[in-house]
Design a protein around this motif. Structure first.
Motif, mmCIF file in Angstrom:
data_model
loop_
_atom_site.group_PDB
_atom_site.id
_atom_site.type_symbol
_atom_site.label_atom_id
_atom_site.label_comp_id
_atom_site.label_asym_id
_atom_site.label_seq_id
_atom_site.Cartn_x
_atom_site.Cartn_y
_atom_site.Cartn_z
ATOM 1 N N PRO A 52 0.778 -1.244 0.000
ATOM 2 C CA PRO A 52 0.000 0.000 0.000
ATOM 3 C C PRO A 52 0.807 1.290 0.000
ATOM 4 N N TYR A 53 2.031 1.255 -0.481
ATOM 5 C CA TYR A 53 2.870 2.450 -0.513
ATOM 6 C C TYR A 53 3.770 2.407 -1.750
ATOM 7 N N THR A 54 4.405 3.514 -2.041
ATOM 8 C CA THR A 54 5.342 3.621 -3.158
ATOM 9 C C THR A 54 6.559 2.728 -2.896
ATOM 10 N N THR A 55 7.028 2.055 -3.938
ATOM 11 C CA THR A 55 8.155 1.141 -3.769
ATOM 12 C C THR A 55 9.361 1.579 -4.604
ATOM 13 N N LEU A 56 10.557 1.302 -4.052
ATOM 14 C CA LEU A 56 11.830 1.500 -4.730
ATOM 15 C C LEU A 56 12.496 0.135 -4.856
ATOM 16 N N HIS A 57 12.944 -0.194 -6.043
ATOM 17 C CA HIS A 57 13.455 -1.539 -6.298
ATOM 18 C C HIS A 57 14.690 -1.469 -7.177
ATOM 19 N N VAL A 58 15.792 -2.087 -6.744
ATOM 20 C CA VAL A 58 17.000 -2.209 -7.552
ATOM 21 C C VAL A 58 16.941 -3.526 -8.304
ATOM 22 N N MET A 85 23.827 0.590 -12.470
ATOM 23 C CA MET A 85 22.687 0.068 -11.734
ATOM 24 C C MET A 85 21.401 0.515 -12.420
ATOM 25 N N LYS A 86 20.395 -0.368 -12.428
ATOM 26 C CA LYS A 86 19.064 -0.013 -12.892
ATOM 27 C C LYS A 86 18.088 -0.209 -11.735
ATOM 28 N N PHE A 87 17.270 0.801 -11.498
ATOM 29 C CA PHE A 87 16.295 0.707 -10.417
ATOM 30 C C PHE A 87 15.007 1.393 -10.839
ATOM 31 N N GLU A 88 13.943 1.172 -10.072
ATOM 32 C CA GLU A 88 12.646 1.710 -10.437
ATOM 33 C C GLU A 88 11.907 2.265 -9.231
ATOM 34 N N MET A 89 10.930 3.116 -9.532
ATOM 35 C CA MET A 89 9.987 3.629 -8.547
ATOM 36 C C MET A 89 8.583 3.310 -9.054
ATOM 37 N N ARG A 90 7.771 2.669 -8.214
ATOM 38 C CA ARG A 90 6.349 2.459 -8.527
ATOM 39 C C ARG A 90 5.556 3.285 -7.522
ATOM 40 N N SER A 91 4.930 4.325 -8.016
ATOM 41 C CA SER A 91 4.422 5.376 -7.145
ATOM 42 C C SER A 91 2.905 5.430 -7.075
ATOM 43 N N LEU A 92 2.413 5.681 -5.859
ATOM 44 C CA LEU A 92 1.007 5.965 -5.649
ATOM 45 C C LEU A 92 0.658 7.324 -6.245
#
Length: 372
Positions: A228-234, A252-259
């Motif tokens: 239930p919150y924004t995630t940061l993932h490498v 490095m490649k990483f992502e943000m999945r945001s509310l």
């Protein structure tokens, strides 16, 4: 052609994202033209792929838009017991790459389209097919301006991603990033004298994990999601050439999945601060891809109406879709389609239940009657 014939033909096209989808588009365009649709190709910048917009009925505002992507994920490295690009029927299920994600919905939409050729429509039925959705909703964003000039303010758009025919009112947005860390090459026997690029990357990851913990504790939150919150993932980290050489570069490649409630700009500013903590010249950050989330108020009257038509309660999905792009274009958009993403999406022996396709057929028919 009936829906099963169409699905068999669609599965037979190997439209993995790194390949062309033009053979599939040729087939669909010919099918829709024969049914009386007005069609427009939406070519990709490279010319090796295309989207398709098709409509039938009066050229007025309103009506129904059905949206889907034509690409599928790869099968390499997966243990398939059935041929992935040939439709197989067994035990009330249909097997093949894309049956769930999302050629099953495309087959239902095309079967509905064929049925309209002799109907007297008061408002238009339109279909839009895209490419390269599986690599970050790239295709629809590339053809967005072309599509915008064709749309006639549809009253409703359904993006047919697999939701087990539940009405999805939201998903998170996604941004993908690349970080390049610059160190100094040197003999590992003198390692403390040199800046190790992998160590810089490790420090950055530590900072991201601390930031993720803060978000998980403080929010914002949306209980409609499993997370239930924004995630940061490498996702990936690479660097170095030999054990006895201090690495001078790492990637490095990483992502943000945001509310929807997340202040993405403010969060990215904090990520940039992590990157420059050890010196501005040591890390280069760039955004490589992004797409918007979807956040529709489930209490709106038009959303409640669609829920009643589907006889399903609203939900939110963990995966991204093209619905956010269409919604940002001003089109009232929801996600609803046959199959289970969690159960079948991107897996070996991907399949869809015949019952799910039948439920989708009935739902689309009711929408056609209501909106067209």
């Amino acid at each position: 052609m009936n829906r099963l014939d169409i699905l068999e033909k669609l599965i037979g096209f190997d439209t993995v994202s790194h390949r062309s989808n033009l053979a599939l588009i040729n087939f669909v365009e010919a099918l829709l033209k024969k049914a009386g649709f007005r069609t427009t190709r939406l070519p990709s910048p490279c010319g090796e792929k295309a989207g398709l917009y098709a409509e039938i009925g009066p050229e007025v505002a309103g009506g129904l838009l059905l949206s889907a992507h034509t690409d599928v994920v790869p099968v390499e490295g997966q243990d398939w017991s059935k041929p992935p690009f040939k439709l197989t029927s067994e035990g009330g299920k249909f097997f093949g790459r894309g049956t769930t994600d999302m050629k099953g919905f495309v087959a239902c939409a095309l079967a509905l389209a064929i049925k309209t050729q002799n109907a007297s429509l008061k408002r238009p039925l339109a279909l839009v097919l895209s490419y390269d959705e599986e690599i970050g909703c790239v295709g629809l964003q590339q053809i967005q301006s072309q599509l915008a000039s064709l749309l006639k303010a549809p009253a409703l758009c359904i993006v047919g991603e697999p939701t087990e025919m539940q009405i999805a009112t939201g998903h998170k947005g996604k941004s993908a990033y690349k970080a390049i860390f610059h160190g100094e090459a040197g003999h590992s026997a003198l390692a403390p004298r040199f800046q190790n690029a992998l160590h810089l990357a490790a420090d950055f990851i530590t900072g991201l994990r601390a930031l993720q913990s803060e978000i998980a504790q403080d929010g914002p939150f949306d209980d409609g999601y499993d997370v239930p919150y924004t995630t940061l993932h490498v996702g990936t980290l690479s660097g170095g050439t030999a054990l006895n050489i201090v690495p001078e570069m790492a990637e490095m490649k990483f992502e943000m999945r945001s509310l929807a409630a997340q202040d993405v700009k403010a969060l990215y500013a904090r990520i940039e601060a992590l990157a420059t903590r050890g010196g501005a010249a040591q890390v280069d950050l760039s955004c490589t891809n992004s797409y918007p989330g979807l956040d529709v108020d489930a209490t709106l009257p038009w959303v409640r109406e669609i829920q009643n038509i589907a006889a399903q309660s609203p939900t939110k999905v963990a995966f991204g879709t093209e619905a956010g792009v269409l919604s940002d274009m001003g089109v009232p958009t929801l996600v609803c389609g046959p199959g289970s993403m969690a159960g079948q999406g991107h897996k070996a022996d991907e399949s869809i239940e015949a019952e799910q396709l039948e439920t989708c057929d009935a739902f689309l028919s009711r929408l056609l009657e209501r909106f067209c």
